[in-house]
Design a protein around this motif. Sequence first.
Motif, PDB file in Angstrom:
ATOM      1  N   SER A   1     -10.620   7.898  -5.761  1.00  0.00           N
ATOM      2  CA  SER A   1      -9.586   7.300  -4.918  1.00  0.00           C
ATOM      3  C   SER A   1      -8.950   6.102  -5.604  1.00  0.00           C
ATOM      4  N   GLU A   2      -7.787   5.701  -5.088  1.00  0.00           N
ATOM      5  CA  GLU A   2      -6.980   4.652  -5.710  1.00  0.00           C
ATOM      6  C   GLU A   2      -6.059   4.071  -4.636  1.00  0.00           C
ATOM      7  N   ASP A   3      -6.085   2.744  -4.472  1.00  0.00           N
ATOM      8  CA  ASP A   3      -5.342   2.188  -3.345  1.00  0.00           C
ATOM      9  C   ASP A   3      -3.855   1.997  -3.627  1.00  0.00           C
ATOM     10  N   PHE A   4      -3.367   2.472  -4.766  1.00  0.00           N
ATOM     11  CA  PHE A   4      -1.916   2.631  -4.947  1.00  0.00           C
ATOM     12  C   PHE A   4      -1.380   3.570  -3.870  1.00  0.00           C
ATOM     13  N   ALA A   5      -2.290   4.337  -3.248  1.00  0.00           N
ATOM     14  CA  ALA A   5      -1.917   5.232  -2.158  1.00  0.00           C
ATOM     15  C   ALA A   5      -1.199   4.487  -1.035  1.00  0.00           C
ATOM     16  N   PHE A   6      -1.586   3.246  -0.771  1.00  0.00           N
ATOM     17  CA  PHE A   6      -0.920   2.481   0.285  1.00  0.00           C
ATOM     18  C   PHE A   6       0.551   2.228  -0.059  1.00  0.00           C
ATOM     19  N   MET A   7       0.828   1.948  -1.337  1.00  0.00           N
ATOM     20  CA  MET A   7       2.210   1.707  -1.745  1.00  0.00           C
ATOM     21  C   MET A   7       3.031   2.990  -1.657  1.00  0.00           C
ATOM     22  N   LEU A   8       2.407   4.122  -2.022  1.00  0.00           N
ATOM     23  CA  LEU A   8       3.111   5.403  -1.903  1.00  0.00           C
ATOM     24  C   LEU A   8       3.287   5.800  -0.440  1.00  0.00           C
ATOM     25  N   GLU A   9       2.370   5.403   0.411  1.00  0.00           N
ATOM     26  CA  GLU A   9       2.509   5.670   1.841  1.00  0.00           C
ATOM     27  C   GLU A   9       3.688   4.881   2.400  1.00  0.00           C
ATOM     28  N   ALA A  10       3.847   3.627   1.932  1.00  0.00           N
ATOM     29  CA  ALA A  10       4.960   2.790   2.383  1.00  0.00           C
ATOM     30  C   ALA A  10       6.278   3.200   1.741  1.00  0.00           C
ATOM     31  N   ASN A  11       6.215   3.694   0.510  1.00  0.00           N
ATOM     32  CA  ASN A  11       7.408   4.158  -0.204  1.00  0.00           C
ATOM     33  C   ASN A  11       7.074   5.477  -0.894  1.00  0.00           C
ATOM     34  N   PRO A  12       7.305   6.616  -0.218  1.00  0.00           N
ATOM     35  CA  PRO A  12       6.929   7.923  -0.781  1.00  0.00           C
ATOM     36  C   PRO A  12       7.688   8.302  -2.055  1.00  0.00           C
ATOM     37  N   ASN A  13       8.720   7.542  -2.401  1.00  0.00           N
ATOM     38  CA  ASN A  13       9.487   7.829  -3.615  1.00  0.00           C
ATOM     39  C   ASN A  13       8.790   7.164  -4.800  1.00  0.00           C
TER      40      ASN A  13
ATOM     41  N   ILE B   1     -15.769   1.118   8.127  1.00  0.00           N
ATOM     42  CA  ILE B   1     -15.700  -0.133   7.366  1.00  0.00           C
ATOM     43  C   ILE B   1     -14.317  -0.340   6.764  1.00  0.00           C
ATOM     44  N   ASN B   2     -13.836   0.633   6.047  1.00  0.00           N
ATOM     45  CA  ASN B   2     -12.465   0.597   5.532  1.00  0.00           C
ATOM     46  C   ASN B   2     -12.051   2.007   5.124  1.00  0.00           C
ATOM     47  N   GLY B   3     -10.755   2.173   4.885  1.00  0.00           N
ATOM     48  CA  GLY B   3     -10.251   3.483   4.504  1.00  0.00           C
ATOM     49  C   GLY B   3      -8.975   3.375   3.707  1.00  0.00           C
ATOM     50  N   CYS B   4      -8.773   4.353   2.841  1.00  0.00           N
ATOM     51  CA  CYS B   4      -7.604   4.408   1.976  1.00  0.00           C
ATOM     52  C   CYS B   4      -7.068   5.834   1.998  1.00  0.00           C
ATOM     53  N   PRO B   5      -5.755   6.026   2.166  1.00  0.00           N
ATOM     54  CA  PRO B   5      -5.220   7.391   2.194  1.00  0.00           C
ATOM     55  C   PRO B   5      -5.241   8.044   0.825  1.00  0.00           C
ATOM     56  N   ALA B   6      -4.914   9.313   0.793  1.00  0.00           N
ATOM     57  CA  ALA B   6      -4.810  10.030  -0.473  1.00  0.00           C
ATOM     58  C   ALA B   6      -3.563   9.581  -1.233  1.00  0.00           C
ATOM     59  N   VAL B   7      -3.623   9.649  -2.544  1.00  0.00           N
ATOM     60  CA  VAL B   7      -2.450   9.388  -3.389  1.00  0.00           C
ATOM     61  C   VAL B   7      -1.546  10.613  -3.318  1.00  0.00           C
ATOM     62  N   MET B   8      -0.366  10.432  -2.741  1.00  0.00           N
ATOM     63  CA  MET B   8       0.582  11.531  -2.559  1.00  0.00           C
ATOM     64  C   MET B   8       1.831  11.249  -3.390  1.00  0.00           C
ATOM     65  N   ASN B   9       1.992  11.956  -4.493  1.00  0.00           N
ATOM     66  CA  ASN B   9       3.123  11.757  -5.385  1.00  0.00           C
ATOM     67  C   ASN B   9       4.370  12.448  -4.859  1.00  0.00           C
ATOM     68  N   GLY B  10       5.473  11.722  -4.826  1.00  0.00           N
ATOM     69  CA  GLY B  10       6.742  12.280  -4.386  1.00  0.00           C
ATOM     70  C   GLY B  10       7.290  13.279  -5.390  1.00  0.00           C
TER      71      GLY B  10
ATOM     72  N   PRO C   1      11.879  -5.408  -2.496  1.00  0.00           N
ATOM     73  CA  PRO C   1      12.114  -3.967  -2.281  1.00  0.00           C
ATOM     74  C   PRO C   1      12.229  -3.215  -3.590  1.00  0.00           C
ATOM     75  N   CYS C   2      11.730  -1.985  -3.587  1.00  0.00           N
ATOM     76  CA  CYS C   2      11.775  -1.107  -4.755  1.00  0.00           C
ATOM     77  C   CYS C   2      12.315   0.252  -4.325  1.00  0.00           C
ATOM     78  N   ASP C   3      13.318   0.746  -5.032  1.00  0.00           N
ATOM     79  CA  ASP C   3      13.813   2.091  -4.742  1.00  0.00           C
ATOM     80  C   ASP C   3      12.754   3.128  -5.056  1.00  0.00           C
ATOM     81  N   VAL C   4      12.012   2.875  -6.109  1.00  0.00           N
ATOM     82  CA  VAL C   4      11.000   3.817  -6.583  1.00  0.00           C
ATOM     83  C   VAL C   4       9.849   3.002  -7.156  1.00  0.00           C
ATOM     84  N   ILE C   5       8.632   3.540  -7.078  1.00  0.00           N
ATOM     85  CA  ILE C   5       7.437   2.787  -7.487  1.00  0.00           C
ATOM     86  C   ILE C   5       6.538   3.685  -8.329  1.00  0.00           C
ATOM     87  N   PHE C   6       5.952   3.127  -9.401  1.00  0.00           N
ATOM     88  CA  PHE C   6       5.117   3.915 -10.304  1.00  0.00           C
ATOM     89  C   PHE C   6       3.807   3.190 -10.593  1.00  0.00           C
TER      90      PHE C   6
END
Length: 388
Positions: A334-346, A295-304, A157-162
Amino acid sequence: MMNSPHETFLRENHAFFTDLRHKIHQNPELGFEEEQTSQMVANLLQEWGYEVHRGLAKTGVVGSLKVGNSNKTIGLRADMDALPIVETTGKAWQSQIKGKFHGCGHDGHTVSLLAAAQALAHSKNFNGTVRVIFQPAEELLYGGKVMLQDGLFEQFPCDVIFGLHNMPTLPAGEFYFREGAFMASCDTLHIHVHGKGGHGAMPEHTIDATLIACQIAVALQTIVSRNVGALQQGVITVGAIQSGDAPNVINDYALMKLSVRSLSPEVRELLLKRIGEVAEFQAKSFGATAKVEHINGCPAVMNGAAATQFATEVAQNLVGADKVHTNCPPLMGSEDFAFMLEANPNGCYCFIGNGDGNMVHHPNYDFNDEIIVPAAAYWCALVEDYLR
């Protein structure tokens, strides 16, 4: 001038990490194949005292270092994979594997995070846990998703992710931030068009799948211009239409390959819906059928908001406000770090300038070794400021 207590240590070890970057560059590995790279990363982290876990998303590596008694945690992520491109730089450290090439700088990202990991282990000037996350298969835009599916944040677990990415044409060592949508979502679609084949001299007896695919391609370009608001962003690219081989044959099948980008979930949903409708009814108007395959999809990178403000201030204290750019324009890449930000918006993703040179994914691109130190110093400053 950087305001970093780690600058001397990082500069003293810069030659080591530059040489390491060159070795990774010479031996590139594609997504989910990063066996040598992940082994090297794991060995170094263990040597520096990190608790190391391997195997998430097959080749992913997570190193954890706890100092003091705080339960706070911070995650730092770097990508490791290369691209299926033939390199043409001609440099001494050019790829030794033809058709594989670190053409996006993930070798530099890996090494910059390793440099920070060593510096943090050397100083131990924080109270809490830092997790360094080395991710495979970013270029496939779902390596991060697989790490999450394999339990990344449940186990670590991470309180915040960069996250961070180099960006050519921007001044070397300068930082770029934006709250909210920072990079676009990306969906890869295949459209299967089925008609009725026949002789090229007798089109009246056929339903020409090739012609229909071309009509669909043109009609798709009306979606953004006529369905998406003028102040919103969307891109529909038909990258390939594949149909037949002979000039005198009308084909019964055509395959269309699309890349679809947007900066909001609402526009993304609209684009995917309309693409299906346009393809189906364009084909139907010619007596053919068209089926859309996602085929596949990745969300947008949404910075908290809070994480972006924090990261911006850390960068300003590190390199000076004049070298930190806020509210920079979003990028339709695009950048699939978006999945991590989707799981942890902080969390927050930013760019660091790579200096003059070719853009990423160009066969003449190369990571600028001079930004290893400022990138690593930024990682260290994030950790020490958050885990005071």
